[in-house]
Design a protein around this motif. Structure first.
Motif, PDB file in Angstrom:
ATOM      1  N   PRO A  81      -0.339  16.963   5.166  1.00 35.53           N
ATOM      2  CA  PRO A  81      -0.033  16.182   3.959  1.00 35.53           C
ATOM      3  C   PRO A  81       0.749  16.957   2.915  1.00 35.53           C
ATOM      4  CG  PRO A  81      -2.373  16.734   4.060  1.00 35.53           C
ATOM      5  CD  PRO A  81      -1.803  17.062   5.398  1.00 35.53           C
ATOM      6  N   PHE A  82       0.483  18.257   2.760  1.00 36.39           N
ATOM      7  CA  PHE A  82       1.252  19.023   1.782  1.00 36.39           C
ATOM      8  C   PHE A  82       2.709  19.180   2.208  1.00 36.39           C
ATOM      9  CE2 PHE A  82      -2.942  20.761   0.284  1.00 36.39           C
ATOM     10  CZ  PHE A  82      -2.835  20.239  -1.000  1.00 36.39           C
ATOM     11  N   CYS A  83       2.949  19.259   3.505  1.00 36.31           N
ATOM     12  CA  CYS A  83       4.322  19.297   3.995  1.00 36.31           C
ATOM     13  C   CYS A  83       5.024  17.976   3.695  1.00 36.31           C
ATOM     14  CB  CYS A  83       4.336  19.591   5.489  1.00 36.31           C
ATOM     15  SG  CYS A  83       5.985  19.789   6.189  1.00 36.31           S
ATOM     16  N   LEU A  84       4.333  16.867   3.878  1.00 35.31           N
ATOM     17  CA  LEU A  84       4.918  15.562   3.559  1.00 35.31           C
ATOM     18  C   LEU A  84       5.208  15.438   2.068  1.00 35.31           C
ATOM     19  CD1 LEU A  84       2.727  13.202   5.792  1.00 35.31           C
ATOM     20  CD2 LEU A  84       5.112  13.862   6.149  1.00 35.31           C
ATOM     21  N   LEU A  91       6.182   9.213  -1.915  1.00 39.11           N
ATOM     22  CA  LEU A  91       4.882   9.708  -1.467  1.00 39.11           C
ATOM     23  C   LEU A  91       4.332  10.727  -2.461  1.00 39.11           C
ATOM     24  CD1 LEU A  91       3.938  10.650   2.152  1.00 39.11           C
ATOM     25  CD2 LEU A  91       3.298  12.165   0.300  1.00 39.11           C
ATOM     26  N   GLU A  92       3.152  10.456  -2.974  1.00 41.22           N
ATOM     27  CA  GLU A  92       2.462  11.364  -3.893  1.00 41.22           C
ATOM     28  C   GLU A  92       1.004  11.474  -3.468  1.00 41.22           C
ATOM     29  OE1 GLU A  92       2.908  10.622  -8.024  1.00 41.22           O
ATOM     30  OE2 GLU A  92       5.031  10.092  -7.873  1.00 41.22           O
ATOM     31  N   LEU A  93       0.526  12.705  -3.368  1.00 40.63           N
ATOM     32  CA  LEU A  93      -0.872  12.932  -3.008  1.00 40.63           C
ATOM     33  C   LEU A  93      -1.748  12.917  -4.253  1.00 40.63           C
ATOM     34  CD1 LEU A  93      -0.523  15.855  -0.428  1.00 40.63           C
ATOM     35  CD2 LEU A  93      -0.790  13.421   0.062  1.00 40.63           C
ATOM     36  N   ALA A 135       8.792  14.930   0.284  1.00 42.93           N
ATOM     37  CA  ALA A 135       9.014  13.866  -0.693  1.00 42.93           C
ATOM     38  C   ALA A 135       9.737  14.407  -1.928  1.00 42.93           C
ATOM     39  CB  ALA A 135       7.681  13.234  -1.095  1.00 42.93           C
ATOM     40  N   VAL A 136       9.365  15.609  -2.372  1.00 42.81           N
ATOM     41  CA  VAL A 136      10.062  16.233  -3.514  1.00 42.81           C
ATOM     42  C   VAL A 136      11.515  16.500  -3.164  1.00 42.81           C
ATOM     43  CG1 VAL A 136      10.144  18.267  -5.005  1.00 42.81           C
ATOM     44  CG2 VAL A 136       7.936  17.247  -4.411  1.00 42.81           C
ATOM     45  N   LEU A 137      11.755  17.026  -1.965  1.00 44.52           N
ATOM     46  CA  LEU A 137      13.129  17.307  -1.550  1.00 44.52           C
ATOM     47  C   LEU A 137      13.950  16.024  -1.467  1.00 44.52           C
ATOM     48  CD1 LEU A 137      12.593  20.034   1.197  1.00 44.52           C
ATOM     49  CD2 LEU A 137      13.107  20.328  -1.235  1.00 44.52           C
ATOM     50  N   HIS A 138      13.346  14.949  -1.003  1.00 44.85           N
ATOM     51  CA  HIS A 138      14.059  13.667  -0.959  1.00 44.85           C
ATOM     52  C   HIS A 138      14.364  13.167  -2.367  1.00 44.85           C
ATOM     53  CE1 HIS A 138      14.066  12.052   3.290  1.00 44.85           C
ATOM     54  NE2 HIS A 138      13.429  13.207   3.429  1.00 44.85           N
ATOM     55  N   TYR A 159       0.849  -1.191   0.000  1.00 42.95           N
ATOM     56  CA  TYR A 159       0.000   0.000   0.000  1.00 42.95           C
ATOM     57  C   TYR A 159       0.887   1.243   0.000  1.00 42.95           C
ATOM     58  CZ  TYR A 159      -4.479   2.312   0.879  1.00 42.95           C
ATOM     59  OH  TYR A 159      -5.626   3.059   0.768  1.00 42.95           O
ATOM     60  N   PRO A 160       0.687   2.156  -0.950  1.00 38.85           N
ATOM     61  CA  PRO A 160       1.621   3.285  -1.111  1.00 38.85           C
ATOM     62  C   PRO A 160       1.520   4.298   0.014  1.00 38.85           C
ATOM     63  CG  PRO A 160      -0.237   3.492  -2.612  1.00 38.85           C
ATOM     64  CD  PRO A 160      -0.368   2.145  -1.969  1.00 38.85           C
ATOM     65  N   PRO A 161       2.631   4.987   0.315  1.00 41.18           N
ATOM     66  CA  PRO A 161       2.629   5.975   1.407  1.00 41.18           C
ATOM     67  C   PRO A 161       1.707   7.158   1.149  1.00 41.18           C
ATOM     68  CG  PRO A 161       4.676   6.074   0.153  1.00 41.18           C
ATOM     69  CD  PRO A 161       3.955   4.846  -0.316  1.00 41.18           C
ATOM     70  N   GLY A 162       1.495   7.498  -0.128  1.00 40.68           N
ATOM     71  CA  GLY A 162       0.589   8.600  -0.425  1.00 40.68           C
ATOM     72  C   GLY A 162      -0.829   8.318   0.020  1.00 40.68           C
ATOM     73  N   LEU A 163      -1.298   7.090  -0.199  1.00 43.97           N
ATOM     74  CA  LEU A 163      -2.657   6.736   0.212  1.00 43.97           C
ATOM     75  C   LEU A 163      -2.749   6.577   1.731  1.00 43.97           C
ATOM     76  CD1 LEU A 163      -3.805   4.259  -2.588  1.00 43.97           C
ATOM     77  CD2 LEU A 163      -4.251   6.709  -2.351  1.00 43.97           C
ATOM     78  N   LEU A 164      -1.660   6.155   2.372  1.00 44.87           N
ATOM     79  CA  LEU A 164      -1.660   6.141   3.837  1.00 44.87           C
ATOM     80  C   LEU A 164      -1.813   7.556   4.381  1.00 44.87           C
ATOM     81  CD1 LEU A 164       1.153   3.557   4.702  1.00 44.87           C
ATOM     82  CD2 LEU A 164      -1.305   3.311   5.101  1.00 44.87           C
ATOM     83  N   THR A 165      -1.187   8.517   3.705  1.00 44.85           N
ATOM     84  CA  THR A 165      -1.330   9.921   4.100  1.00 44.85           C
ATOM     85  C   THR A 165      -2.767  10.386   3.903  1.00 44.85           C
ATOM     86  OG1 THR A 165       0.968  10.315   3.432  1.00 44.85           O
ATOM     87  CG2 THR A 165      -0.422  12.246   3.752  1.00 44.85           C
ATOM     88  N   VAL A 166      -3.414   9.914   2.850  1.00 47.20           N
ATOM     89  CA  VAL A 166      -4.823  10.254   2.616  1.00 47.20           C
ATOM     90  C   VAL A 166      -5.681   9.743   3.775  1.00 47.20           C
ATOM     91  CG1 VAL A 166      -6.824   9.836   1.134  1.00 47.20           C
ATOM     92  CG2 VAL A 166      -4.589  10.338   0.114  1.00 47.20           C
ATOM     93  N   TRP A 167      -5.433   8.506   4.208  1.00 47.44           N
ATOM     94  CA  TRP A 167      -6.200   7.956   5.333  1.00 47.44           C
ATOM     95  C   TRP A 167      -5.942   8.747   6.613  1.00 47.44           C
ATOM     96  CZ3 TRP A 167      -9.993   4.398   5.894  1.00 47.44           C
ATOM     97  CH2 TRP A 167     -10.305   3.626   4.773  1.00 47.44           C
TER      98      TRP A 167
END
Length: 307
Positions: free
Chosen positions: A239-242, A202-204, A246-249, A99-107
């Protein structure tokens, strides 16, 4: 592990989680800081033993704590996030896709938004929430300002509006921190069910940007819509900070030593906090326009051929 072993682990994790709350409620102020990590044993038990252990911890923690707010704010969210984190499917060439980290962030964001809705339903509306916040903050404001200080009431009203979102955003950061710590501990000892997700992946969803725009629009309407819009904006900063991190990483992965620029970013953010605002903007731009499409993947280092 047998049934008794699973139940024992669940009870132990539930007791470790509820212990700091019991100590804090008993009037021991030194234990208050440990309540921040109450979710850590819950995540460890869930990510190690699966949803079965996580669900049993609900019973263990609620029996010990006997306080609904503890279950609602700690145990139940852990069960939801652990269940989603352990979902997997067979991908291309038989590889396992977790399960992708982006969708975990959505939850996680959805749980935060649900908390605002629950507060509105339980307390009766924004005016009741504002009054409760003002009553809670009154002792602190009394110590800082005299009752006749100009702008004191306006500040109290402002804090009454934004405090629910700040509390929920802080809870989201706390949950994220405990989940990452638990996964790190389990990975260190080879006991985790799933590999640790990479932050750069991570992608929203694109609709997050639309949700932010909708929340900003509702702040112009006044009343309950303004209250909801303001607090949704505050919650969406997490979530936007995450996404920005993710972009910086992803950018840092292009450097020979990715840790060097990342350490610099995190140190600046820890010292001054304002860099996080820039990170949020980067996350918003990435969600809206896909900045990572313009970031080339890191070059593969060619191995020297001695032959």
């Amino acid at each position: 592990m047998g049934r008794f072993g699973v139940a024992g682990v669940a009870a132990l994790c539930g007791a470790l989680a509820a212990g700091p709350y019991l100590a804090a409620l008993s009037g021991t102020p030194g234990w208050l800081i440990f309540t921040y990590f109450s979710q850590l044993p819950l995540f460890i038990g869930g990510l190690w033993g699966g949803v079965t252990v996580a669900s049993l911890m609900l019973l263990a923690a609620s029996n010990i704590m006997a306080v609904t707010i503890f279950v609602a704010s700690n145990v139940a969210p852990v069960i939801v996030l652990v269940r989603q984190a352990l979902l997997a499917r067979a991908g291309a060439a038989g590889a396992v896709e977790w399960y992708p980290p982006g969708l975990l962030t959505v939850w996680l964001t959805g749980l935060g938004l649900a908390a605002i809705v629950a507060a509105l339903l339980l307390l009766g509306g924004p005016e009741e929430i504002r009054a409760a916040m003002r009553e809670m903050l009154a002792p602190a404001l009394d110590r800082l300002f005299d009752e006749r200080t100009p702008g004191r009431d306006e500040l109290a009203d402002l804090l009454g509006v934004i405090m629910p979102g700040i509390v929920v955003a802080s809870w989201m950061v706390m949950t994220l921190t405990n989940g990452c710590l638990a996964q790190g501990v389990l990975t260190r000892f080879g006991a985790s069910w799933r590999p640790s997700p990479t932050l750069a992946a991570l992608e929203l969803p694109a609709w997050f940007s639309a949700l932010l725009l909708l929340a900003a629009t509702t702040t112009l309407l006044g009343g309950i819509m303004r209250f909801v819009g303001v607090n949704v904006i505050i919650i969406l900063t997490v979530p936007f900070c995450l996404a920005g991190l993710a972009v910086l990483h992803a950018i840092a992965s292009r450097f020979p030593r990715p840790a060097v620029p990342l350490v610099g970013v995190y140190v600046l953010a820890g010292l001054f906090a304002w860099p996080l605002l820039l990170v949020m903007v980067v996350g918003l731009l990435d969600t809206s326009f896909g900045l990572r499409r313009y970031i080339r993947p890191p070059r593969l280092l060619e191995k020297k051929n001695d032959g």
